[in-house]
Design a protein around this motif. Structure first.
Motif, mmCIF file in Angstrom:
data_model
loop_
_atom_site.group_PDB
_atom_site.id
_atom_site.type_symbol
_atom_site.label_atom_id
_atom_site.label_comp_id
_atom_site.label_asym_id
_atom_site.label_seq_id
_atom_site.Cartn_x
_atom_site.Cartn_y
_atom_site.Cartn_z
ATOM 1 N N VAL A 121 1.271 -2.033 -0.330
ATOM 2 C CA VAL A 121 -0.211 -0.212 -0.096
ATOM 3 C C VAL A 121 1.029 1.185 -0.114
ATOM 4 O O VAL A 121 0.456 2.256 -0.567
ATOM 5 C CB VAL A 121 -1.160 -0.223 1.210
ATOM 6 C CG1 VAL A 121 -1.520 1.153 1.218
ATOM 7 C CG2 VAL A 121 -1.241 -1.331 1.575
ATOM 8 N N ALA A 122 2.339 1.223 0.043
ATOM 9 C CA ALA A 122 3.197 2.336 0.272
ATOM 10 C C ALA A 122 3.499 3.016 -0.999
ATOM 11 O O ALA A 122 3.333 2.680 -1.784
ATOM 12 C CB ALA A 122 4.431 1.899 1.456
ATOM 13 N N ASP A 146 11.898 -2.659 -7.036
ATOM 14 C CA ASP A 146 10.419 -2.190 -6.722
ATOM 15 C C ASP A 146 9.940 -3.324 -5.436
ATOM 16 O O ASP A 146 10.420 -4.312 -5.812
ATOM 17 C CB ASP A 146 10.102 -2.555 -8.244
ATOM 18 C CG ASP A 146 8.409 -2.646 -8.443
ATOM 19 O OD1 ASP A 146 7.942 -2.920 -7.405
ATOM 20 O OD2 ASP A 146 7.908 -2.127 -9.168
ATOM 21 N N GLY A 179 -1.027 -5.677 -4.947
ATOM 22 C CA GLY A 179 -0.477 -4.116 -5.181
ATOM 23 C C GLY A 179 -1.737 -2.850 -5.468
ATOM 24 O O GLY A 179 -2.794 -2.542 -5.856
ATOM 25 N N ALA A 199 -2.530 1.366 -7.082
ATOM 26 C CA ALA A 199 -2.409 1.990 -8.201
ATOM 27 C C ALA A 199 -3.059 3.576 -7.684
ATOM 28 O O ALA A 199 -4.323 3.311 -7.290
ATOM 29 C CB ALA A 199 -2.285 1.550 -9.512
ATOM 30 N N GLU A 245 -3.308 7.204 -8.989
ATOM 31 C CA GLU A 245 -3.183 7.372 -10.752
ATOM 32 C C GLU A 245 -3.825 9.000 -10.982
ATOM 33 O O GLU A 245 -4.401 9.078 -10.394
ATOM 34 C CB GLU A 245 -3.336 6.708 -11.815
ATOM 35 C CG GLU A 245 -2.521 5.422 -12.195
ATOM 36 C CD GLU A 245 -1.215 5.643 -12.371
ATOM 37 O OE1 GLU A 245 -1.069 5.770 -12.728
ATOM 38 O OE2 GLU A 245 -0.737 3.932 -11.837
#
Ligand code: CTP
Length: 403
Positions: A277-278, A310, A332, A334, A336
């Motif tokens: 989550v970072a 990564d 993961g 995202a 954006e």
């Protein structure tokens, strides 16, 4: 969204100085939507009045088993039948001993013996009393009988001593009560979470960071704990308190840079699920200055960047080869500014992970609210705007089904 909506809680209070915190506890439970019915022992009334508790809960307080305001005169039966749980805070050493032996000589102890609902107790006493073999026996017996013990904690005590026996704070008790009611879909599972921003030093006083508050990652940590998991939280610089710390089921490691976060995370990959989550900095400064960089007239210093590892990609791919064990189920995130679905899908494939969660909307950083787009092999699904904790609970249930 209130987490105790429609829950009926009998709140027992026994005689101990920590009873001065119980009105605050009642207020917190009510704030979360619970209806609270207070039952006090005789000794409890030396520390807090029934008037206070009645005013806060809006319900008459029961103090005696000989109360004739209940039509059949059986308060001990009536009260427990309508309750979802009985919570006793504080629970004195004396009451623990009584409950462990099945004694029933006043309304609260009789109510506990006659109950058909779960019992949660928050012990509070002097450290010597807590450590005494007799109290430890009571605690073991109660645990064996299926009673949930909330705390006690260690710290300063009203008697001036320092040690184990202090009642948990009202907010901690309330959070554990909320957790008690959540679906236990991750019992026996280990969950690893990165949360918050990272900070890349330029010199000893400056650095590059981002707007991540850590709230979503911390909410996921709390939801995973509520679901019964053991949690390892790797947190970048953020001020948030460790969720459900008093349960002892969470280990938090604070890190600063992306490299530190990478090292701490890769050292903790023995887990079933990994939530990345970072908001990790993609680049760090190649050579951070040892001394503060001074103003250079009208000019600006040149800085060389280096790519950071990564973390998510490395967890997803290296664990398998290193230990021979399957890698954890990797989720993961995202964030954006454009084309969320397209970018999220690209990241899902590039990082070789089974699930990615997109933050819908630009206003999620720092907010208590969010809305999510969850994508996996079966397609994509929106989770409507809600508090981050509420979203986190839904996400945990989705992931629990996958593993
Ligand atoms: N992530 C990570 N380590 C990094 C960068 C990102 O673990 N060095 C993780 C994040 O925690 C998140 C996911 O990868 O779960 C996507 O992060 P994001 O910054 O959106 O993607 P990047 O891969 O960095 O791509 P870009 O910055 O180009 O969008």
């Amino acid at each position: 969204m209130q987490s105790l909506l429609n829950k009926k809680i009998v709140l027992g209070i026994s005689g101990g100085i920590a009873a001065y915190k119980t009105p605050e506890l009642a207020r917190l439970l009510i704030q979360e939507g619970a209806s609270v019915q207070v039952v006090m022992t005789e000794a409890a009334q030396q520390f807090v009045t029934s008037v206070t508790m009645q005013a806060l809960t809006g319900n008459p307080v029961f103090t005696s088993q000989w109360d004739n305001s209940i039509s059949n005169n059986m308060a001990h039966i009536e009260l427990s039948r309508s309750a979802d749980i009985i919570l006793i805070a504080p629970t004195s050493a004396d009451l623990m001993a009584k409950l462990s032996l099945g004694l029933a000589d006043d309304l609260l102890s009789t109510l506990c013996l006659a109950r058909d609902c779960p019992l949660l107790i928050a012990p509070a006493m002097n450290k010597q009393m807590w450590e005494h073999a007799a109290t430890q026996r009571s605690a073991d017996r109660l645990h064996h009988d299926g009673v949930t013990l909330l705390g006690p904690a260690s710290g300063f005590q009203a008697c001036g001593e320092v040690g184990m026996g202090r009642m948990l704070e009202p907010a901690e008790i309330s959070e554990q009560v909320i957790a008690f009611f959540q679906k236990k879909s991750l019992v026996g599972k280990k969950v690893l979470i990165t949360a918050g921003p990272t900070f890349e030093a330029i010199d000893p006083v400056r650095g590059i960071t981002n707007h991540s508050s850590g709230k979503m990652g911390f909410a996921i940590a709390r939801a995973a704990l509520e679901a019964g998991a053991q949690v390892r939280l790797i947190a970048g610089p953020c001020d948030l308190p460790t969720p459900l710390e008093a349960t002892g089921k969470i280990i938090r490691t604070n890190v600063v840079s992306a490299k530190e976060m990478h090292a701490a995370t890769l050292a903790a990959t023995d887990c079933d699920v990994f939530f990345a989550v970072a908001a990790v900095a993609d680049w760090g400064i190649a050579k951070p200055a040892k001394e503060k960089i001074k103003r250079q007239g009208d000019g600006a210093p040149n800085m060389e960047f280096v790519a950071n590892p990564d973390i998510l990609l490395d967890v997803a791919k290296t664990v398998k080869t290193k230990s021979g064990k399957p890698s954890p189920y990797c989720v993961g995130f995202a964030a954006e500014s454009t084309d969320l679905e397209k970018h999220a899908d690209e990241k899902l494939k590039r990082k070789g992970i089974p699930m990615i969660v997109g933050n819908i909307g630009p206003d999620t950083f720092g907010s208590d609210f969010n809305q999510l787009l969850v994508m996996d092999a079966s397609g994509s699904k929106k989770i409507a705007k809600a508090e981050k904790l509420h979203l986190a609970r839904q996400l945990i249930q989705l992931v629990a089904k996958k593993i």
